[in-house]
Design a protein around this motif. Structure first.
Motif, PDB file in Angstrom:
ATOM      1  N   ALA A  36      72.731  37.128  23.048  1.00  0.00           N
ATOM      2  CA  ALA A  36      71.837  36.000  23.355  1.00  0.00           C
ATOM      3  C   ALA A  36      72.366  35.229  24.555  1.00  0.00           C
ATOM      4  O   ALA A  36      73.569  35.054  24.725  1.00  0.00           O
ATOM      5  CB  ALA A  36      71.733  35.086  22.151  1.00  0.00           C
ATOM      6  N   SER A  37      71.454  34.781  25.412  1.00  0.00           N
ATOM      7  CA  SER A  37      71.862  33.980  26.562  1.00  0.00           C
ATOM      8  C   SER A  37      70.725  33.050  26.971  1.00  0.00           C
ATOM      9  O   SER A  37      69.569  33.241  26.583  1.00  0.00           O
ATOM     10  CB  SER A  37      72.262  34.872  27.735  1.00  0.00           C
ATOM     11  OG  SER A  37      71.157  35.615  28.191  1.00  0.00           O
ATOM     12  N   GLY A  38      71.091  32.028  27.757  1.00  0.00           N
ATOM     13  CA  GLY A  38      70.096  31.082  28.242  1.00  0.00           C
ATOM     14  C   GLY A  38      70.524  30.484  29.569  1.00  0.00           C
ATOM     15  O   GLY A  38      71.715  30.407  29.876  1.00  0.00           O
ATOM     16  N   PHE A  39      69.552  30.059  30.354  1.00  0.00           N
ATOM     17  CA  PHE A  39      69.772  29.493  31.688  1.00  0.00           C
ATOM     18  C   PHE A  39      68.827  28.318  31.813  1.00  0.00           C
ATOM     19  O   PHE A  39      67.599  28.494  31.750  1.00  0.00           O
ATOM     20  CB  PHE A  39      69.474  30.573  32.735  1.00  0.00           C
ATOM     21  CG  PHE A  39      69.893  30.243  34.131  1.00  0.00           C
ATOM     22  CD1 PHE A  39      71.231  30.222  34.481  1.00  0.00           C
ATOM     23  CD2 PHE A  39      68.950  29.992  35.113  1.00  0.00           C
ATOM     24  CE1 PHE A  39      71.621  29.954  35.789  1.00  0.00           C
ATOM     25  CE2 PHE A  39      69.327  29.726  36.417  1.00  0.00           C
ATOM     26  CZ  PHE A  39      70.666  29.713  36.751  1.00  0.00           C
ATOM     27  N   THR A  40      69.353  27.097  31.961  1.00  0.00           N
ATOM     28  CA  THR A  40      68.516  25.902  31.966  1.00  0.00           C
ATOM     29  C   THR A  40      69.084  24.868  32.928  1.00  0.00           C
ATOM     30  O   THR A  40      70.300  24.828  33.145  1.00  0.00           O
ATOM     31  CB  THR A  40      68.401  25.320  30.539  1.00  0.00           C
ATOM     32  OG1 THR A  40      67.458  24.260  30.515  1.00  0.00           O
ATOM     33  CG2 THR A  40      69.740  24.817  30.036  1.00  0.00           C
ATOM     34  N   PRO A  41      68.235  24.020  33.515  1.00  0.00           N
ATOM     35  CA  PRO A  41      68.766  22.985  34.403  1.00  0.00           C
ATOM     36  C   PRO A  41      69.592  21.965  33.620  1.00  0.00           C
ATOM     37  O   PRO A  41      69.266  21.645  32.482  1.00  0.00           O
ATOM     38  CB  PRO A  41      67.528  22.341  35.013  1.00  0.00           C
ATOM     39  CG  PRO A  41      66.367  22.826  34.247  1.00  0.00           C
ATOM     40  CD  PRO A  41      66.788  24.012  33.465  1.00  0.00           C
ATOM     41  N   LEU A  42      70.653  21.463  34.244  1.00  0.00           N
ATOM     42  CA  LEU A  42      71.433  20.376  33.658  1.00  0.00           C
ATOM     43  C   LEU A  42      70.703  19.070  33.942  1.00  0.00           C
ATOM     44  O   LEU A  42      70.272  18.828  35.073  1.00  0.00           O
ATOM     45  CB  LEU A  42      72.830  20.323  34.277  1.00  0.00           C
ATOM     46  CG  LEU A  42      73.835  21.336  33.782  1.00  0.00           C
ATOM     47  CD1 LEU A  42      75.117  21.229  34.601  1.00  0.00           C
ATOM     48  CD2 LEU A  42      74.143  21.111  32.319  1.00  0.00           C
ATOM     49  N   LEU A  43      70.562  18.217  32.925  1.00  0.00           N
ATOM     50  CA  LEU A  43      69.837  16.965  33.066  1.00  0.00           C
ATOM     51  C   LEU A  43      70.758  15.777  32.850  1.00  0.00           C
ATOM     52  O   LEU A  43      71.688  15.841  32.043  1.00  0.00           O
ATOM     53  CB  LEU A  43      68.695  16.909  32.050  1.00  0.00           C
ATOM     54  CG  LEU A  43      67.704  18.077  32.082  1.00  0.00           C
ATOM     55  CD1 LEU A  43      66.675  17.918  30.981  1.00  0.00           C
ATOM     56  CD2 LEU A  43      67.050  18.201  33.438  1.00  0.00           C
ATOM     57  N   ASP A  44      70.471  14.670  33.546  1.00  0.00           N
ATOM     58  CA  ASP A  44      71.240  13.452  33.327  1.00  0.00           C
ATOM     59  C   ASP A  44      70.662  12.703  32.131  1.00  0.00           C
ATOM     60  O   ASP A  44      69.724  13.180  31.471  1.00  0.00           O
ATOM     61  CB  ASP A  44      71.281  12.582  34.590  1.00  0.00           C
ATOM     62  CG  ASP A  44      69.925  12.037  35.013  1.00  0.00           C
ATOM     63  OD1 ASP A  44      68.965  12.060  34.207  1.00  0.00           O
ATOM     64  OD2 ASP A  44      69.825  11.577  36.169  1.00  0.00           O
TER      65      ASP A  44
END
Length: 53
Positions: A36-44
């Motif tokens: 399993a893997s995921g790629f997501t923007p980092l948010l403040d």
């Protein structure tokens, strides 16, 4: 020039990485655990993408 640049990496089997889009400056979190893997923007804290100038 590559579009994404890895700026942080931790782990071997369970991997956590931070990648920066060199065109927009947006930081992304990549996490892999087994198959399993995921790629997501980092948010403040306000929910806006973290951008590296």
């Amino acid at each position: 020039m590559e579009r994404f640049k890895k700026v942080y990496s931790q782990g071997a089997v369970v991997v956590t990485e931070i990648w920066v889009d060199t065109k927009t400056g947006v930081n992304y979190l990549f996490h892999r655990d087994g198959n399993a893997s995921g790629f997501t923007p980092l948010l403040d804290k306000e929910g806006k993408p973290i951008v590296t100038p």
